[in-house]
Design a protein around this motif. Structure first.
Motif, PDB file in Angstrom:
ATOM      1  N   GLY A 213       0.812  -1.205   0.000  1.00  0.00           N
ATOM      2  CA  GLY A 213       0.000   0.000   0.000  1.00  0.00           C
ATOM      3  C   GLY A 213       0.847   1.257   0.000  1.00  0.00           C
ATOM      4  O   GLY A 213       0.535   2.244  -0.675  1.00  0.00           O
ATOM      5  N   PHE A 214       1.935   1.229   0.765  1.00  0.00           N
ATOM      6  CA  PHE A 214       2.853   2.378   0.777  1.00  0.00           C
ATOM      7  C   PHE A 214       3.456   2.598  -0.605  1.00  0.00           C
ATOM      8  O   PHE A 214       3.562   3.737  -1.085  1.00  0.00           O
ATOM      9  N   GLU A 215       3.850   1.504  -1.261  1.00  0.00           N
ATOM     10  CA  GLU A 215       4.403   1.611  -2.609  1.00  0.00           C
ATOM     11  C   GLU A 215       3.383   2.175  -3.587  1.00  0.00           C
ATOM     12  O   GLU A 215       3.705   3.036  -4.410  1.00  0.00           O
ATOM     13  N   ASN A 222       4.299  10.317  -6.835  1.00  0.00           N
ATOM     14  CA  ASN A 222       5.431  10.705  -7.679  1.00  0.00           C
ATOM     15  C   ASN A 222       6.089   9.446  -8.252  1.00  0.00           C
ATOM     16  O   ASN A 222       6.825   8.754  -7.549  1.00  0.00           O
ATOM     17  N   GLN A 223       5.823   9.173  -9.512  1.00  0.00           N
ATOM     18  CA  GLN A 223       6.360   7.965 -10.132  1.00  0.00           C
ATOM     19  C   GLN A 223       7.882   8.014 -10.262  1.00  0.00           C
ATOM     20  O   GLN A 223       8.559   7.003 -10.050  1.00  0.00           O
ATOM     21  N   HIS A 224       8.410   9.178 -10.590  1.00  0.00           N
ATOM     22  CA  HIS A 224       9.861   9.286 -10.791  1.00  0.00           C
ATOM     23  C   HIS A 224      10.621   9.062  -9.482  1.00  0.00           C
ATOM     24  O   HIS A 224      11.626   8.335  -9.453  1.00  0.00           O
ATOM     25  N   ALA A 225      10.130   9.664  -8.401  1.00  0.00           N
ATOM     26  CA  ALA A 225      10.775   9.475  -7.101  1.00  0.00           C
ATOM     27  C   ALA A 225      10.659   8.021  -6.646  1.00  0.00           C
ATOM     28  O   ALA A 225      11.596   7.467  -6.061  1.00  0.00           O
ATOM     29  N   SER A 226       9.518   7.404  -6.917  1.00  0.00           N
ATOM     30  CA  SER A 226       9.313   6.011  -6.533  1.00  0.00           C
ATOM     31  C   SER A 226      10.272   5.093  -7.285  1.00  0.00           C
ATOM     32  O   SER A 226      10.855   4.178  -6.710  1.00  0.00           O
ATOM     33  N   GLN A 227      10.439   5.358  -8.570  1.00  0.00           N
ATOM     34  CA  GLN A 227      11.352   4.554  -9.373  1.00  0.00           C
ATOM     35  C   GLN A 227      12.798   4.745  -8.910  1.00  0.00           C
ATOM     36  O   GLN A 227      13.575   3.788  -8.841  1.00  0.00           O
ATOM     37  N   TYR A 228      13.149   5.972  -8.544  1.00  0.00           N
ATOM     38  CA  TYR A 228      14.491   6.268  -8.038  1.00  0.00           C
ATOM     39  C   TYR A 228      14.746   5.541  -6.719  1.00  0.00           C
ATOM     40  O   TYR A 228      15.876   5.128  -6.426  1.00  0.00           O
ATOM     41  N   ALA A 229      13.657   5.357  -5.929  1.00  0.00           N
ATOM     42  CA  ALA A 229      13.775   4.667  -4.643  1.00  0.00           C
ATOM     43  C   ALA A 229      13.797   3.143  -4.792  1.00  0.00           C
ATOM     44  O   ALA A 229      13.911   2.427  -3.797  1.00  0.00           O
ATOM     45  N   GLY A 230      13.680   2.660  -6.029  1.00  0.00           N
ATOM     46  CA  GLY A 230      13.774   1.221  -6.259  1.00  0.00           C
ATOM     47  C   GLY A 230      12.439   0.511  -6.404  1.00  0.00           C
ATOM     48  O   GLY A 230      12.396  -0.724  -6.477  1.00  0.00           O
TER      49      GLY A 230
END
Length: 348
Positions: A213-215, A222-230
């Motif tokens: 759920g957090f993911e 923010n998709q870009h920040a999420s992708q950067y976070a792995g």
């Protein structure tokens, strides 16, 4: 503190403005406002039958609202809830008519089949969004029409022999209850309301209490920040649409296994899936908010049926009230600005 207060005041203000607009329309049209709203109230709470019918109407609204809200929370706009609902409705009735099993197997199997059908219908736009960056709004709109015609074909040529209506589902797959019907003067109230409330709890747990759920929320923000976070953005987009579709499919099961207990060829959409958008907006895309918004919308829809009978007021007045409520909720920044200004004046 202000954020929490405004999140409560905005929908309440929108509701009051909607009711006020309805009153103005009734006055301009020559109808008695008190009689009109009194008839609306009586149509919801006046008799136990009306209460039962209101709760019955609330049931699919909760699930369709959860479907839209879940997608919203993950940054997606699922307008395909109507099509996913139709897929779930057809799948539930198919299992309800074709399978013979004890109730403790048959009923859960039919509900799960509806959820699976809705999830599959949600997977398609989710996959296209994740793999080819096709906007989910366009795909889900088209999928609604595909679902309408595919389910009509299945009903006429697969589930029946050129008939426009299936047989009634087996009693072992039915959500109907003699007990609930008796205490509500033989309304169509069924046990689906329990499933809908459990679904709201499940959504809250998934969104607020799980890593997934957090993911999903992070990807929505923010998709870009999420992708950067792995985090896998593509995987989470598909997961969100699948879960959203499952809620919508269960909404269809409530209609197929509870209210009607059959599936029929439809010339147009049911509207429940589209009303789910209004429920989600009014409920602030939260599980509790969706339940409360579904209660309001379901009550208005059922209560409106009594207005022409008791007060001579057309039901379209309530449709206008609902539309204005949605308008003000959708433009919530205006109401928030009004609340901020009133708060600043009060502070001075």
């Amino acid at each position: 503190m202000f954020k929490r207060l405004s999140s409560l005041l905005i929908p309440l203000t929108a509701i009051l403005l909607g009711l006020l607009a309805g009153a103005v329309i009734m006055l301009l049209s020559g109808y008695d406002v008190m009689s009109g709203y009194s008839a609306l109230w009586n149509g919801i709470f006046g008799e136990t039958y009306y209460i039962g019918e209101t709760v019955r109407q609330i049931t699919p609204y909760i699930l369709s609202g959860l479907a839209v809200a879940f997608a919203f929370r993950t940054g997606l706009f699922n307008i395909g809830v109507e099509g996913q609902l139709l897929a779930g409705w057809t799948a539930a009735v198919w299992i309800g008519t074709a399978v013979e099993a004890p109730m403790f197997i048959h009923l859960p199997l039919a509900v799960c089949a509806a959820a699976l059908a809705g999830a599959l219908w949600g997977f398609i736009p989710g996959f296209l969004k994740a793999r080819f960056y096709v906007h989910e709004v366009i795909v889900t709109i088209m999928m609604n029409y595909i679902a309408l015609h595919v389910t009509n074909y299945l009903i006429m040529y697969v589930m029946t022999d050129h008939k426009d209506k299936t047989e009634k589902i087996s009693e072992t797959a039915s959500l109907r209850s003699d007990f609930l019907e008796r205490i509500t003067d033989f309304s169509r109230l069924h046990w689906g309301i329990v499933i809908a409330l459990l679904a709201a709890v499940i959504m809250w747990i998934i969104i607020q209490k799980t890593t997934k759920g957090f993911e999903l929320r992070a990807v929505g923000l923010n998709q870009h920040a999420s992708q950067y976070a792995g985090m896998s953005v593509k995987k989470n987009v598909i997961t969100a649409m699948v879960i959203s579709g499952a809620f919508a499919g269960m909404a269809g099961a409530m209609e197929g296994l509870g209210t009607f207990e059959y599936a029929s060829v439809k010339g147009s959409f049911t509207g429940v899936g589209f009303d789910g958008i209004a429920v989600a907006l009014l409920g602030g895309n939260t599980a509790l908010g969706v339940v409360l918004a579904a209660c309001l919308l379901g009550g208005l829809k059922v209560g409106a049926l009594n207005m022409p009978i008791e007060a001579g007021v057309p039901t379209e007045v309530v449709d206008i009230v609902i539309a204005i409520i949605i308008l003000f909720v959708a433009s919530h920044y205006i109401i928030r600005l009004m609340i901020q200004k009133s708060g600043s004046k009060g502070g001075k």
